[in-house]
Design an enzyme around this catalytic site. Structure first.
Site, PDB file in Angstrom:
ATOM      1  N   PHE A 140       0.866  -1.185   0.000  1.00  0.00           N
ATOM      2  CA  PHE A 140       0.000   0.000   0.000  1.00  0.00           C
ATOM      3  C   PHE A 140       0.894   1.224   0.000  1.00  0.00           C
ATOM      4  CE2 PHE A 140      -2.400   3.539   1.600  1.00  0.00           C
ATOM      5  CZ  PHE A 140      -3.577   3.433   0.877  1.00  0.00           C
ATOM      6  N   ASP A 225       9.458   2.970   1.583  1.00  0.00           N
ATOM      7  CA  ASP A 225       8.292   3.779   1.939  1.00  0.00           C
ATOM      8  C   ASP A 225       8.134   3.716   3.458  1.00  0.00           C
ATOM      9  OD1 ASP A 225       5.820   4.840   2.503  1.00  0.00           O
ATOM     10  OD2 ASP A 225       4.803   3.913   0.796  1.00  0.00           O
ATOM     11  N   LYS A 254       3.007  11.773   6.970  1.00  0.00           N
ATOM     12  CA  LYS A 254       2.190  11.568   8.162  1.00  0.00           C
ATOM     13  C   LYS A 254       2.732  12.311   9.381  1.00  0.00           C
ATOM     14  CE  LYS A 254       0.152   7.162   6.658  1.00  0.00           C
ATOM     15  NZ  LYS A 254      -1.166   7.693   6.338  1.00  0.00           N
TER      16      LYS A 254
END
Length: 399
Positions: A140, A225, A254
């Site tokens: 993801f 990532d 984030k």
């Protein structure tokens, strides 16, 4: 208005692309949030690790307000007094050489895809438009068209084609499969150190070291990532540190703003991001002074409040409690730092039922892939708060 009225407004006027639990939150502090009816909950999702520093962290809030009074946006047509400082501080914290700021995590991923393709053509000598990037099954990395083009989740892909070519998929955690997929056209490997959305899937010990070595041997760019795993979530600044490696490109987002503002960044050695020339890539809001001031404060909180060590210590306490649960329907309990998961067998009736019961008990978490609950509270959580959480989780998950 009461919660039910807010829910009806969302259902009537909003696109139905999410399926949230029916709790309507209006304020937060630390690990706690309150709904519009005044009920208090512990947040064990942290906005998918975006609020590692806790809700409404006062130090980050202060930096945001002070900067908002002075200057918020210039575009990159001009320089500002916050961007260079953020570059320097990020590089020192992560041992990077170059930074390219963006807004969302998906934008950071898209930036990395563009950079390694251009690097493949300019530096490695791959024929134009033939570059291949290897990715992992059950990944993801976001929801743009190019990113879902290499998703293996039918929910993310069905009805959205045609897709962007140039990607090969291998099993996560299988270094042999990765090496077998490499060709003369391969330019990079994009991988999560721990697959978060897939259910906190931790690869075998040595996997990251093996792929680092293989990328070096074959002349590939290793892209990690770390948008969810980075900035303290697993108990280190970056999850790559658990195996003592350094990626060529690292993606963060984030918690880079502590939940106050969309901020992401691509961290790189100088060679790869060096392929970009003025006008070839950018963002109106990327690197704006408000974002930079917020990010600088968010990084400072991680270091000065010892949140990495706290993630390690509280994570060990939390997972010990989760592993004490006696329920034959539980298939596995796993995690690293404060990124934890409980996986149920497929015949257990789904994980969402437990999330609803925990909400009623005053604790918020979210299921992923139907059978898994992810627990990821803000890194400011205390021992007393972990014990409070376990006092509610253990009986509910024992049912």
């Amino acid at each position: 208005m009461r919660s039910e009225q807010y829910v009806l407004l969302e259902e009537e006027f909003g696109a139905h692309n999410y399926k949230p639990l029916d709790v309507v939150l209006e304020r937060g502090k630390g690990v706690w949030v309150w709904d519009v009816d005044g009920k208090k909950y512990m947040d064990c999702l942290s906005a998918y690790s975006a609020v590692n520093q806790g809700h409404c962290n006062p130090s980050i809030l202060r930096a945001m307000v002070e900067q908002a009074r002075k200057l918020t946006l210039t575009s990159r047509a001009f320089r500002n007094d916050q961007l260079g400082l953020l570059y320097k501080e990020l590089c020192e914290l992560t041992h990077s050489h170059t930074v390219l700021p963006m807004n969302s995590g998906a934008e950071a991923v898209e930036t990395a895809l563009k950079a390694v393709r251009k690097w493949g053509y300019m530096v490695k000598g791959v024929p134009e438009d033939e570059a291949e990037i290897i990715v992992c099954r059950n990944n993801f990395h976001g929801r743009t068209i190019s990113i879902i083009s290499f998703s293996t989740d039918p929910v993310s892909t069905t009805g959205f084609g045609p897709f962007t070519p140039g990607f090969k998929v291998v099993d996560f955690g299988d270094a042999t499969a990765f090496e077998a997929a490499i060709t003369e056209r391969t330019v990079a490997f994009l991988v999560e150190p721990i697959q978060g959305e897939a259910g906190v899937i931790i690869p075998p010990e040595g996997y990251l070291r093996d792929i680092r070595r293989m990328c070096d041997e074959h002349g590939l760019v290793l892209i990690l990532d770390e948008i969810q795993t980075g900035l303290g979530r697993t108990g280190t600044m970056l999850a790559e540190e658990h195996e003592g490696i350094e990626a060529d490109l690292t993606l963060i987002g984030k918690a880079l703003s502590g939940g106050f503002y969309p901020v992401s960044a691509v961290l790189s050695n100088a060679e790869v991001l060096g392929v970009f020339k003025p006008g070839e890539h950018g963002s109106t809001f990327g690197g704006n002074p408000l974002a930079c001031a917020v990010a600088r404060a968010a990084l400072k909180v991680l270091v000065e409040d010892n949140l990495l060590a706290n993630a390690r210590e509280m994570g060990a306490l939390f997972i010990k409690g989760l592993r004490s649960i006696d329920n034959p329907k539980i298939k596995d309990v796993r995690g690293r730092g404060l990124l934890l998961a409980v996986e149920f067998h497929t015949d257990a009736g789904g994980a969402r039922q437990y999330c609803k019961r925990l909400k009623d008990a005053g604790l918020l978490c979210k299921e992923t892939h139907e059978t898994i609950i992810r627990f990821a509270p803000p890194l400011v959580i205390t021992r007393e708060e972990v014990e409070w959480a376990l006092e509610r989780i253990v009986p509910v998950l024992s049912e």
